[in-house]
Design a protein around this motif. Structure first.
Motif, PDB file in Angstrom:
ATOM      1  N   VAL A   7       0.829  -1.204   0.000  1.00 36.61           N
ATOM      2  CA  VAL A   7       0.000   0.000   0.000  1.00 36.61           C
ATOM      3  C   VAL A   7       0.863   1.253   0.000  1.00 36.61           C
ATOM      4  O   VAL A   7       1.701   1.425   0.891  1.00 36.61           O
ATOM      5  N   VAL A   8       0.649   2.102  -1.000  1.00 39.22           N
ATOM      6  CA  VAL A   8       1.162   3.467  -0.952  1.00 39.22           C
ATOM      7  C   VAL A   8       0.087   4.252  -0.227  1.00 39.22           C
ATOM      8  O   VAL A   8      -0.974   4.534  -0.788  1.00 39.22           O
ATOM      9  N   ALA A   9       0.339   4.552   1.050  1.00 38.37           N
ATOM     10  CA  ALA A   9      -0.653   5.213   1.892  1.00 38.37           C
ATOM     11  C   ALA A   9      -0.294   6.684   2.033  1.00 38.37           C
ATOM     12  O   ALA A   9       0.826   7.027   2.440  1.00 38.37           O
ATOM     13  N   VAL A  10      -1.247   7.546   1.692  1.00 37.24           N
ATOM     14  CA  VAL A  10      -1.054   9.005   1.731  1.00 37.24           C
ATOM     15  C   VAL A  10      -2.044   9.578   2.741  1.00 37.24           C
ATOM     16  O   VAL A  10      -3.250   9.358   2.629  1.00 37.24           O
ATOM     17  N   THR A  11      -1.528  10.327   3.702  1.00 38.03           N
ATOM     18  CA  THR A  11      -2.375  10.892   4.756  1.00 38.03           C
ATOM     19  C   THR A  11      -3.193  12.069   4.224  1.00 38.03           C
ATOM     20  O   THR A  11      -2.981  12.550   3.108  1.00 38.03           O
ATOM     21  N   THR A  12      -4.092  12.551   5.059  1.00 42.87           N
ATOM     22  CA  THR A  12      -4.936  13.686   4.677  1.00 42.87           C
ATOM     23  C   THR A  12      -4.115  14.946   4.416  1.00 42.87           C
ATOM     24  O   THR A  12      -4.558  15.824   3.680  1.00 42.87           O
ATOM     25  N   ASP A  13      -2.898  15.032   4.991  1.00 45.07           N
ATOM     26  CA  ASP A  13      -2.035  16.189   4.720  1.00 45.07           C
ATOM     27  C   ASP A  13      -0.895  15.835   3.755  1.00 45.07           C
ATOM     28  O   ASP A  13       0.177  16.440   3.781  1.00 45.07           O
TER      29      ASP A  13
ATOM     30  N   GLY B  97      -6.031   3.994   8.475  1.00 48.61           N
ATOM     31  CA  GLY B  97      -7.113   3.424   7.691  1.00 48.61           C
ATOM     32  C   GLY B  97      -7.984   4.511   7.108  1.00 48.61           C
ATOM     33  O   GLY B  97      -7.675   5.702   7.202  1.00 48.61           O
ATOM     34  N   GLY B  98      -9.087   4.067   6.525  1.00 44.79           N
ATOM     35  CA  GLY B  98     -10.010   4.996   5.878  1.00 44.79           C
ATOM     36  C   GLY B  98      -9.471   5.450   4.540  1.00 44.79           C
ATOM     37  O   GLY B  98      -8.632   4.804   3.934  1.00 44.79           O
TER      38      GLY B  98
ATOM     39  N   GLU C 184      -6.061   8.136   7.716  1.00 35.96           N
ATOM     40  CA  GLU C 184      -5.900   8.776   9.014  1.00 35.96           C
ATOM     41  C   GLU C 184      -5.551   7.725  10.056  1.00 35.96           C
ATOM     42  O   GLU C 184      -5.917   6.556   9.906  1.00 35.96           O
ATOM     43  N   LEU C 185      -4.893   8.165  11.124  1.00 41.04           N
ATOM     44  CA  LEU C 185      -4.589   7.264  12.228  1.00 41.04           C
ATOM     45  C   LEU C 185      -5.898   6.883  12.912  1.00 41.04           C
ATOM     46  O   LEU C 185      -6.649   7.747  13.364  1.00 41.04           O
ATOM     47  N   LYS C 186      -6.184   5.594  12.951  1.00 36.66           N
ATOM     48  CA  LYS C 186      -7.447   5.098  13.497  1.00 36.66           C
ATOM     49  C   LYS C 186      -7.266   4.339  14.802  1.00 36.66           C
ATOM     50  O   LYS C 186      -8.199   4.271  15.611  1.00 36.66           O
TER      51      LYS C 186
ATOM     52  N   GLN D 170      -6.349  -3.303   3.066  1.00 37.33           N
ATOM     53  CA  GLN D 170      -6.924  -2.457   4.113  1.00 37.33           C
ATOM     54  C   GLN D 170      -6.640  -3.034   5.500  1.00 37.33           C
ATOM     55  O   GLN D 170      -6.309  -2.300   6.432  1.00 37.33           O
ATOM     56  N   ARG D 171      -6.742  -4.342   5.631  1.00 32.39           N
ATOM     57  CA  ARG D 171      -6.469  -5.014   6.900  1.00 32.39           C
ATOM     58  C   ARG D 171      -5.009  -4.830   7.303  1.00 32.39           C
ATOM     59  O   ARG D 171      -4.695  -4.472   8.446  1.00 32.39           O
ATOM     60  N   GLU D 172      -4.091  -5.076   6.360  1.00 40.30           N
ATOM     61  CA  GLU D 172      -2.663  -4.973   6.667  1.00 40.30           C
ATOM     62  C   GLU D 172      -2.264  -3.545   7.052  1.00 40.30           C
ATOM     63  O   GLU D 172      -1.487  -3.343   7.977  1.00 40.30           O
TER      64      GLU D 172
END
Length: 190
Positions: free
Chosen positions: A53-59, A105-106, A135-137, A95-97
């Motif tokens: 996952v290339v995860a990009v935060t809201t900022d 998540g989200g 976002e940090l969940k 999403q789980r990982e």
């Protein structure tokens, strides 16, 4: 895309499992090629599908991890990644990982690319997802065999990590580079 003059699939004349465990399965095939050539001992590594996952935060920061990898005896930056469990959809696994390994998540998710570690020897593929607006969940929920630290970095720092060799996993470099190349409306755009 298939081309008229593509090589044809090989014929498997015999197949046997040399080693069969959930995390390491090796098959030996005896191959006959369409041109008449033979390969009596062709080894195939069978793995379940993988995700990253290339995860990009809201900022617009990137969620990377670091963990020890025993085969190369080193710690490097990586994307969140894992295995697709039996009967699990790759997106659900991704999403789980991400949630388990990082607590993030989200957001909005899409398949970024599908890769092979080595199509000559590996039977599986890796599904690379782009998750934007994560976002940090929750706190990390690591397995007893995982020691992972989470690092939130800017796109500029991610490029530095790549350029200095601080990320070595090619299945992680490809989707991260694709994202970085296209995030500002490059050739493919997002």
């Amino acid at each position: 895309m298939i081309h008229e003059n593509d090589p044809r699939p090989w014929q498997v004349e015999q197949s046997e499992y040399i080693h069969n465990l959930p995390w390491f399965t090796v098959r030996k095939d005896a191959i006959r090629m369409k041109n008449g050539g033979t390969i009596p001992n062709y080894f195939v590594f069978e793995y379940p599908s993988w995700i990253n996952v290339v995860a990009v935060t809201t900022d617009n920061q990137l969620v990377l991890i670091r963990q020890y990898r025993h085969a190369i005896a080193g710690v490097h930056y990586e994307l969140c990644a894992g295995v697709v469990d039996p009967n699990e959809e790759p997106l659900v696994a991704a999403q789980r990982e991400l949630l388990e390994e990082t607590g993030f998540g989200g957001g909005e998710w899409k398949l970024l690319m599908t890769l092979s570690a080595n199509p000559g020897t590996h039977s599986n593929v890796t599904y690379a997802y782009l998750a934007t607006g994560v976002e940090l969940k929750q706190a990390q929920q690591l397995e007893s065999t995982e020691e992972i630290t989470v690092h939130i970095v800017s796109p500029e720092r991610a490029l530095e990590i790549i350029n200095t060799g601080e990320m070595m996993q090619s299945l992680h470099l490809a989707p991260l580079l694709k994202y970085l190349l296209n995030r500002t409306g490059g050739p493919a755009g997002f």
